[in-house]
Enzyme design. Structure first.
Site, PDB file in Angstrom:
ATOM      1  N   SER A 204       0.801  -1.307  -0.077  1.00 24.13           N
ATOM      2  CA  SER A 204      -0.059   0.004   0.022  1.00 24.13           C
ATOM      3  C   SER A 204       0.896   1.439  -0.103  1.00 24.13           C
ATOM      4  O   SER A 204       1.735   1.466  -0.989  1.00 24.13           O
ATOM      5  CB  SER A 204      -1.062   0.002   1.215  1.00 24.13           C
ATOM      6  OG  SER A 204      -2.165   0.947   1.019  1.00 24.13           O
ATOM      7  N   ASP A 291      -9.812  -5.673  -3.813  1.00 21.74           N
ATOM      8  CA  ASP A 291      -8.972  -4.552  -2.977  1.00 21.74           C
ATOM      9  C   ASP A 291      -9.941  -3.330  -3.300  1.00 21.74           C
ATOM     10  O   ASP A 291     -10.002  -2.773  -4.365  1.00 21.74           O
ATOM     11  CB  ASP A 291      -7.716  -4.481  -3.469  1.00 21.74           C
ATOM     12  CG  ASP A 291      -6.904  -3.463  -2.511  1.00 21.74           C
ATOM     13  OD1 ASP A 291      -7.703  -2.821  -1.911  1.00 21.74           O
ATOM     14  OD2 ASP A 291      -5.716  -3.454  -2.296  1.00 21.74           O
ATOM     15  N   HIS A 327      -7.781  -5.891   0.935  1.00 24.17           N
ATOM     16  CA  HIS A 327      -6.330  -5.305   0.886  1.00 24.17           C
ATOM     17  C   HIS A 327      -5.279  -5.855   1.643  1.00 24.17           C
ATOM     18  O   HIS A 327      -4.205  -5.649   1.311  1.00 24.17           O
ATOM     19  CB  HIS A 327      -6.789  -3.894   1.266  1.00 24.17           C
ATOM     20  CG  HIS A 327      -5.500  -2.753   1.217  1.00 24.17           C
ATOM     21  ND1 HIS A 327      -5.178  -2.190  -0.141  1.00 24.17           N
ATOM     22  CD2 HIS A 327      -4.983  -2.149   2.164  1.00 24.17           C
ATOM     23  CE1 HIS A 327      -4.216  -1.634   0.112  1.00 24.17           C
ATOM     24  NE2 HIS A 327      -4.082  -1.407   1.393  1.00 24.17           N
TER      25      HIS A 327
END
Length: 349
Positions: A204, A291, A327
């Protein structure tokens, strides 16, 4: 002239006190000028310029949210086996907290050992991953520990880094600062790994840190041994306007311009899309179909940019994982470890 009587005894002149009295008007004048200057600085800018830059900095890094709470980061063995805590000084005022987890196959050897033993173990031939996490929380977050355990069971050393301002690391987060942190840890690791390869793994927000650091090292003439980007975005601007928390405000008049100005003022870019054009290191992009935090389309777009830019196309690969892991939990997919090991083995053969 000042005099004071105590117990019928007369004190002589008090020169220091007299000097303070005389300098008091000057001190007040200086303070007044400073207050006036601050007031002018504040009122000369729109209110949004005072509010949005620090607000965006807070939302991007979210480092104030130090969950899970009540965790003693100095005792990683309470959370994950064969792991030691240590610290690296990056620059004056910035000390990073790091957990080093050795491969599970060395778990028995590691029992009762100190930091020196763990440091020496970095050149045992088992590949090393420097893990650069996303925003919020710290190195003891449950989903991060899940990934570290999977990698450890798969034969990897893992260095889990808390950037400046995260966990018990000192300093305040900035894009430049986080990049310096990653470069420092990578170079520290390479200096101790011998011929053992070292991979930067970013998740991320950490993907932006990873490509920033990789670009710096590339420019120094020392390309990173490999890069893995988990759930990457193209750049922080695109990621921000598509962030679920901010999507509802996109239609407000002037919101996007204010958002862009705030990011520019804070110098927050994390340009993955530009960075990958400058890299030569083996690059693996992994992303989940479901995600919702960083949509799959961004990972696909970044892959296309990298694939087009790399001279050696075989050095760039993307693997898309089916729905069910969102995620943070690609580590729960039973094929993740094989995907990573196969890619790295091929590139490092």
């Amino acid at each position: 002239m000042l005099r004071e009587r105590t117990n019928d005894k007369t004190w002589t002149d008090l020169p220091c006190f007299t000097l303070s009295c005389r300098s008091f008007p000057h001190s007040c004048s200086t303070l007044g000028r400073k207050i006036a200057s601050l007031y002018h600085s504040f009122t000369s800018k729109p209110l949004k310029e005072h509010i949005f830059p620090p607000l965006m900095n807070m939302l991007i890094f979210f480092n104030f949210f130090k969950a899970p709470f009540l965790v003693d980061l100095k005792k990683p063995e309470l959370k994950i086996p064969h792991t030691v805590n240590f610290y690296i000084r990056v620059e004056p005022g910035v000390i990073l907290g790091i957990w080093h987890t050795v491969p599970s196959c060395r778990g028995k050897d590691a029992k009762g050992k100190d930091c020196g033993w763990y440091e020496a173990a970095l050149h045992d031939g088992n590949p090393i991953i420097v893990y650069l996490h996303g925003s919020a929380e710290h190195r003891a977050a449950p989903h991060r520990l899940e990934l570290v355990k999977v990698l450890s069971d798969g034969g990897f050393h893992v260095l889990s880094v808390d950037y400046r301002g995260f966990g018990d690391s000192t300093g305040k987060p900035t894009e430049e600062g986080l990049t310096s942190d990653a470069v420092c840890v990578y170079e520290w690791t390479k200096a101790r790994s011998g011929t053992t390869p070292v991979c930067l793994w970013g998740h991320s927000l950490g993907t932006g840190v990873a490509t920033n650091a990789a670009k710096v090292l590339e420019e120094k003439g020392f390309p990173v041994d490999a890069i893995i980007l988990e759930a990457p975005f193209t750049n922080i601007w695109v990621a921000s306007i598509n962030y679920p928390l901010l999507k509802i405000y996109r239609k407000l008049p002037g919101f996007l311009r204010t958002l862009m100005d705030a990011l520019r003022k804070d110098k927050i870019v994390f340009p993955n899309d530009e960075n990958v054009k400058c890299l030569s290191s083996p690059l693996l992009i992994i992303h989940g179909e479901d995600d919702n935090t960083v949509p799959l389309e961004f990972g696909k777009e970044l892959y296309e940019i990298a694939h087009n830019a790399y001279r050696n196309k075989e050095r760039v690969k993307m693997v898309i994982f089916p729905s069910g892991f969102q995620h943070n939990f690609l580590c729960r997919n039973p094929t993740l470890l094989k995907t990573v090991r196969d890619f790295l083995s091929k590139q490092w053969a």
